[in-house]
Design a protein around this motif. Structure first.
Motif, mmCIF file in Angstrom:
data_model
loop_
_atom_site.group_PDB
_atom_site.id
_atom_site.type_symbol
_atom_site.label_atom_id
_atom_site.label_comp_id
_atom_site.label_asym_id
_atom_site.label_seq_id
_atom_site.Cartn_x
_atom_site.Cartn_y
_atom_site.Cartn_z
ATOM 1 N N GLY A 1 -2.858 1.183 10.759
ATOM 2 C CA GLY A 1 -1.857 0.436 10.031
ATOM 3 C C GLY A 1 -1.300 -0.767 10.736
ATOM 4 N N GLN A 2 -1.242 -1.633 10.050
ATOM 5 C CA GLN A 2 -0.654 -2.834 10.672
ATOM 6 C C GLN A 2 0.900 -3.128 10.625
ATOM 7 O OE1 GLN A 2 0.331 -5.166 12.493
ATOM 8 N NE2 GLN A 2 -1.494 -6.180 12.592
ATOM 9 N N LYS A 3 1.395 -2.538 11.469
ATOM 10 C CA LYS A 3 3.164 -2.424 11.380
ATOM 11 C C LYS A 3 3.502 -3.556 11.058
ATOM 12 C CE LYS A 3 2.476 1.729 13.153
ATOM 13 N NZ LYS A 3 0.920 1.681 13.451
ATOM 14 N N THR B 1 3.252 -6.078 9.030
ATOM 15 C CA THR B 1 3.596 -6.217 7.450
ATOM 16 C C THR B 1 4.338 -4.970 6.834
ATOM 17 O OG1 THR B 1 1.342 -5.471 6.663
ATOM 18 C CG2 THR B 1 1.767 -7.948 6.904
ATOM 19 N N GLU B 2 4.347 -3.995 7.430
ATOM 20 C CA GLU B 2 5.072 -2.555 7.105
ATOM 21 C C GLU B 2 6.326 -2.808 6.805
ATOM 22 O OE1 GLU B 2 2.839 0.672 6.391
ATOM 23 O OE2 GLU B 2 4.640 0.763 5.258
ATOM 24 N N PHE C 1 7.772 -5.253 5.437
ATOM 25 C CA PHE C 1 8.194 -5.682 4.293
ATOM 26 C C PHE C 1 8.286 -5.056 3.164
ATOM 27 C CE2 PHE C 1 7.472 -9.340 7.130
ATOM 28 C CZ PHE C 1 8.800 -9.897 7.005
ATOM 29 N N ILE C 2 7.344 -3.793 3.313
ATOM 30 C CA ILE C 2 6.920 -2.974 2.090
ATOM 31 C C ILE C 2 8.498 -1.888 1.941
ATOM 32 C CG2 ILE C 2 5.676 -0.997 1.207
ATOM 33 C CD1 ILE C 2 3.485 -2.131 3.236
ATOM 34 N N PRO C 3 8.803 -2.246 0.452
ATOM 35 C CA PRO C 3 10.195 -1.159 0.214
ATOM 36 C C PRO C 3 9.951 0.186 0.447
ATOM 37 C CG PRO C 3 9.710 -3.087 -1.308
ATOM 38 C CD PRO C 3 8.428 -2.874 -0.510
ATOM 39 N N GLN D 1 7.084 2.685 -0.924
ATOM 40 C CA GLN D 1 5.952 1.897 -1.629
ATOM 41 C C GLN D 1 4.808 1.631 -0.596
ATOM 42 O OE1 GLN D 1 6.866 -1.455 -4.075
ATOM 43 N NE2 GLN D 1 9.054 -0.637 -4.232
ATOM 44 N N SER D 2 4.774 2.419 0.742
ATOM 45 C CA SER D 2 3.749 2.312 1.558
ATOM 46 C C SER D 2 2.693 2.868 0.948
ATOM 47 C CB SER D 2 4.308 2.813 2.906
ATOM 48 O OG SER D 2 3.140 2.520 3.888
ATOM 49 N N PRO D 3 1.563 2.026 0.848
ATOM 50 C CA PRO D 3 0.298 2.378 0.090
ATOM 51 C C PRO D 3 -0.547 3.415 1.108
ATOM 52 C CG PRO D 3 -0.017 0.393 1.470
ATOM 53 C CD PRO D 3 1.343 0.680 1.605
ATOM 54 N N GLY D 4 -0.833 4.670 0.498
ATOM 55 C CA GLY D 4 -1.367 5.544 1.153
ATOM 56 C C GLY D 4 -0.645 6.479 1.993
ATOM 57 N N LEU D 5 0.497 6.344 2.270
ATOM 58 C CA LEU D 5 1.642 7.301 2.832
ATOM 59 C C LEU D 5 2.756 7.503 2.286
ATOM 60 C CD1 LEU D 5 2.039 4.872 6.141
ATOM 61 C CD2 LEU D 5 0.413 6.931 5.981
ATOM 62 N N SER E 1 15.645 -5.057 0.187
ATOM 63 C CA SER E 1 14.878 -5.720 -0.834
ATOM 64 C C SER E 1 15.571 -5.503 -2.169
ATOM 65 C CB SER E 1 13.438 -5.170 -0.993
ATOM 66 O OG SER E 1 13.324 -3.793 -1.013
ATOM 67 N N ASP F 1 -7.069 -3.205 12.491
ATOM 68 C CA ASP F 1 -5.863 -2.679 12.225
ATOM 69 C C ASP F 1 -5.253 -3.585 11.241
ATOM 70 O OD1 ASP F 1 -5.445 -4.963 13.797
ATOM 71 O OD2 ASP F 1 -3.828 -3.796 15.099
ATOM 72 N N ALA G 1 -4.423 -3.511 8.102
ATOM 73 C CA ALA G 1 -3.821 -2.795 6.675
ATOM 74 C C ALA G 1 -2.706 -2.190 7.126
ATOM 75 C CB ALA G 1 -4.860 -2.186 6.021
ATOM 76 N N ASP H 1 -1.746 3.284 5.275
ATOM 77 C CA ASP H 1 -2.512 4.335 5.782
ATOM 78 C C ASP H 1 -3.888 3.564 6.530
ATOM 79 O OD1 ASP H 1 -4.130 3.262 3.648
ATOM 80 O OD2 ASP H 1 -4.314 5.401 2.537
ATOM 81 N N GLY H 2 -3.646 2.198 6.619
ATOM 82 C CA GLY H 2 -4.826 1.338 7.118
ATOM 83 C C GLY H 2 -5.982 1.261 6.641
ATOM 84 N N SER I 1 -5.373 -0.402 1.309
ATOM 85 C CA SER I 1 -3.874 -0.794 1.445
ATOM 86 C C SER I 1 -4.098 -2.239 2.216
ATOM 87 C CB SER I 1 -3.496 -0.017 2.614
ATOM 88 O OG SER I 1 -3.316 1.276 2.134
#
Lengths: 127, 448
Positions: A23-25, A27-28, A30-32, A35-39, A83, B144, B146, B149-150, B154
Motif C-alpha cells: 500500500g502506498q502510505k 496517499t493513505e 488523505f483518506i478519511p 474509507q480506506s479501500p480494501g482495509l 476532513s 506499491d 495503491a 490494501d494495495g 484501490s
C-alpha cells in the motif's frame, strides 16, 4: 548447476518474500477514517479511545465488540483526519491522541490478534 | 413506385439494424462498460483530469513526449500550466513535455518542494498477467502504487488524491471526491479487461532470421537471461522451473549516467522505489507490449527498445544487486554480456512480439466494429480508430527495426482499409473484414 539454481530460488524467494506491507502510505494520509479501500471494515478497527498509557505507549480503544489495547511502536504512523473540518489531513504523534477521539487502527499483520501493534492510526479531528 | 423505394430500402437495411443486445445489467460486460465510462470521463470533481488523461486508449494507455506534443495547451494534463493553485509543486511542465514525466509524492507530502520523484506513465495493458505476486498485488512502477490494501481496485483512490486534486490541500469533497466502491469495482474490471488476458508460451515458431535468434538469446539462461525475470516475455519471474510471480528488483536504472531528466537544470531527486523509505527496487513490466509503449523504465531514461535491451549489458545493471545476483549463479561469473548484434536481435524479437499483439488487438477491434449495426456508427468508428492506432503501431514497430517488409506492406494496406472504413457508413463492415484479411496476411509473415 541444479543445486546452484535451487539455492538461487531460495535466495530470490527470500529476497521477494519479505513481509512487505503493501500500500502506498503516502496517499493513505488523505483518506478519511473508515474509507480506506480494501482495509476499512475488513482489516481495521474503528472505535473511541477510552484510555492512554503514556509510559507503555498503548491506548485502549472501545468499539461495539468491547475494549482492546493497541500498541504504538516506532513504526506506527499517526495521521490526523481533519476532513470533517474541511481541512488538510496531517501527520500526528502519540501526544496528539486524546480520550474520546474516534480512531481507525490498521494493525501490523492485518488483524488485531496478530501483534496488537498498530501499523497506522487515523484520528478523526472534529474541533 | 417512388413511394415504395424508401420502404424497400428500409426492409433491405432492417437486418443490419438489429443490434446485439446490450450486456445485461450486473454482468461483467456491463461492469467493464461502466468502468470504461468512468475511466475516460469521470473527473471526480477534481482538476479536470480523468484516468484517460495519462492513460489514453489511442496511445496504448500511456503518454510519451510525441503524444503529449499533440495535445492542446488547455488539456487537463497541463493543469499545472494554467491552474494557479497547482502551479508549484504539482507537476514539472518542462519535464512533462520534454520527457513525459509525471510528479509523484511517493515518500510523503510533507515537503512538496523537495520530496518527490519524476516517473513515466506505465501502460495498463495485460494487467491480469502482471500484478499478482505471492506477497500480494504489485501496481505502479515500484509495485506499491495503491493505498488501502494495495490492490488494483484501490489504485484509483491514490491516483485521484495524487493527480486529480484541485489544490495541494488535498481535502476530500473539496479538492476531489473519492471514488465509490461501485466505481472502484468498475474501474478494476475495465482495467483488467485491457489487452492480453494471458501470457504467451515461448518459444514461438518465428519466421524472421534475426527475431528468431533474438528469441533464442532471450530464452537462453546463460546468455540473454531475459526469461528469468520476464518469463515468456511477460512480467513474472522464473528460476529453476518455478514461476515466482511478479517481482521487484534493483536493476540499477537509477545509477545510469546522463539520464535525460538529470541533464536539465530541473530538480530531479533520486527515486528510491518500493516502500517508505524505499528499498531501491522497481516492478517488472511485461515485455510483449514494450516496443510501442516507450520510453523505458520508471524514469523514461531510455527512448528505444534497443537501448532498453542494451541497458542490461551495461555497467549500471551489472553492478546492481540484480546483475551481481545473475553473475553469482553464472558458471563464468558473468551477469549479462551481449554484443551489439545480439542486443538488436533481442530487440527485434520484442518488436515482433509487439507487432503480433498489435495485429491480435486490431483484428479483435475490427471484428467488433464489423458486428456493429448500421445505426451504431459512433461505436463502430471508435473501435475502428483504435484498430487504426494499433495498426499504425504495428507498422512503426516493425519498420523501426527494419523487420518484415512484407508484413509491413500488408499492415499498410490494412491501415488504408481501416481508414476508409472510418469514413464509410455503408461499406464499413466490408472494409473492416478486408482489413482483417490483411492483418492475417501480415501475421503469416511473422510466425508459422
Amino acid at each position: 548447476m541444479l543445486k546452484l539454481l535451487k539455492g538461487a530460488v531460495v535466495a530470490l524467494t527470500l529476497l521477494w518474500g519479505m513481509p512487505y506491507v503493501y500500500g502506498q502510505k503516502a496517499t493513505e494520509i488523505f483518506i478519511p477514517v473508515g474509507q480506506s479501500p480494501g482495509l476499512s471494515g475488513k482489516h481495521t478497527s474503528l472505535g473511541k479511545i477510552t484510555a492512554i498509557d503514556v509510559p507503555n505507549r498503548t491506548i485502549t480503544v472501545a468499539d461495539s465488540s468491547g475494549s482492546y489495547t493497541v500498541k504504538i511502536t516506532g513504526r506506527t504512523q499517526i495521521w490526523l483526519d481533519k476532513s470533517k473540518l474541511r481541512s488538510t489531513n496531517q501527520k500526528g504523534a502519540f501526544t496528539d491522541l486524546r480520550k474520546d477521539l474516534l480512531i481507525e487502527v490498521k494493525y501490523e499483520g492485518n488483524q488485531r490478534q496478530d501483534t496488537g501493534s498498530a501499523e497506522w492510526i487515523k484520528a478523526q479531528i472534529i474541533e | 413506385m417512388r413511394n415504395s423505394i424508401p420502404i424497400m430500402l428500409g426492409l433491405l437495411t432492417l437486418p443490419a439494424c438489429q443490434s446485439p443486445a446490450p450486456p445485461p445489467p450486473g454482468s461483467r460486460e456491463a461492469l467493464i462498460a461502466r468502468g470504461r465510462e468512468i475511466f475516460f470521463n469521470e473527473t471526480f470533481k477534481g482538476n479536470g483530469r480523468t484516468c484517460g488523461t495519462c492513460h489514453p486508449e489511442e496511445n496504448n494507455f500511456t503518454i510519451d513526449p510525441a503524444f503529449i506534443a499533440t495535445l492542446p495547451d488547455d488539456d487537463p494534463l497541463f493543469v499545472a500550466e494554467f491552474n494557479p493553485a497547482l502551479k508549484e509543486n504539482f507537476e514539472n511542465p518542462k519535464l512533462m513535455r520534454e520527457f513525459g514525466l509525471i510528479l509523484e509524492n511517493l515518500d510523503g507530502f510533507d515537503d512538496l518542494k523537495n520530496k518527490f520523484v519524476m516517473r513515466g506513465v506505465p501502460h495498463t495493458l495485460a494487467l491480469p498477467t502482471s500484478i499478482d505476486s505471492p506477497d500480494g498485488p504489485r501496481t505502479g512502477w515500484s509495485g506499491d502504487g495503491a493505498p488501502g490494501d494495495g490492490s488494483l481496485r484501490s489504485f484509483a483512490i491514490g491516483a485521484v488524491i495524487q493527480h486529480f486534486t484541485r489544490t495541494l490541500n488535498r481535502v476530500p469533497d473539496i479538492d476531489f471526491r473519492l471514488p465509490t466502491d461501485k466505481e472502484l469495482d468498475a474501474l478494476e474490471a475495465f482495467q483488467l479487461s485491457l489487452g492480453r488476458q494471458q501470457d504467451l508460451t515461448l518459444p514461438l515458431a518465428l519466421k524472421g532470421t534475426v527475431p528468431k535468434r533474438g528469441q533464442e538469446i532471450f530464452l537462453d539462461n546463460s546468455l540473454g537471461k531475459c526469461n528469468i525475470c520476464h518469463l515468456n516475455a511477460g512480467a513474472n519471474a522464473s528460476l529453476g522451473g518455478q514461476n515466482l510471480g511478479n517481482a521487484n528488483f534493483n536493476t540499477g536504472v537509477e545509477a545510469l549516467p546522463d539520464q535525460p531528466a538529470d541533464l536539465t537544470d530541473e530538480l530531479v531527486p533520486p527515486d528510491d522505489g518500493f516502500g517508505i523509505p524505499g528499498d531501491n527496487t522497481f516492478n517488472v513490466p511485461p515485455l510483449v507490449e514494450s516496443a510501442d509503449s516507450g520510453p523505458f523504465f520508471h524514469n523514461n531514461s531510455i527512448e528505444t527498445i534497443e537501448g532498453a535491451v542494451a541497458f542490461y549489458d551495461g555497467k549500471a545493471f551489472n553492478d546492481s544487486p540484480s546483475g551481481r545476483f545473475l553473475a553469482s549463479i553464472d558458471p563464468n561469473g558473468v551477469g549479462i554480456e551481449l554484443d551489439a548484434t545480439q542486443i538488436v536481435a533481442v530487440a527485434a524479437f520484442l518488436r515482433v512480439l509487439n507487432a503480433m499483439e498489435n495485429i491480435r488487438q486490431s483484428i479483435a477491434l475490427l471484428e467488433a466494429s464489423a458486428q456493429k449495426a448500421f445505426f451504431q456508427q459512433k461505436e463502430a468508428k471508435a473501435l475502428l480508430q483504435n484498430a487504426l492506432a494499433e495498426t499504425i503501431d504495428g507498422i512503426t514497430v516493425l519498420s523501426g527495426g527494419g523487420l518484415h517488409p512484407e508484413a509491413v506492406a500488408h499492415l499498410k494496406e490494412a491501415r488504408r482499409l481501416t481508414a476508409n472504413a472510418i469514413n464509410s457508413n455503408f461499406s464499413r463492415s466490408k472494409l473492416a473484414r478486408q482489413a482483417i484479411h490483411e492483418q492475417e496476411m501480415a501475421r503469416v509473415q511473422l510466425v508459422e
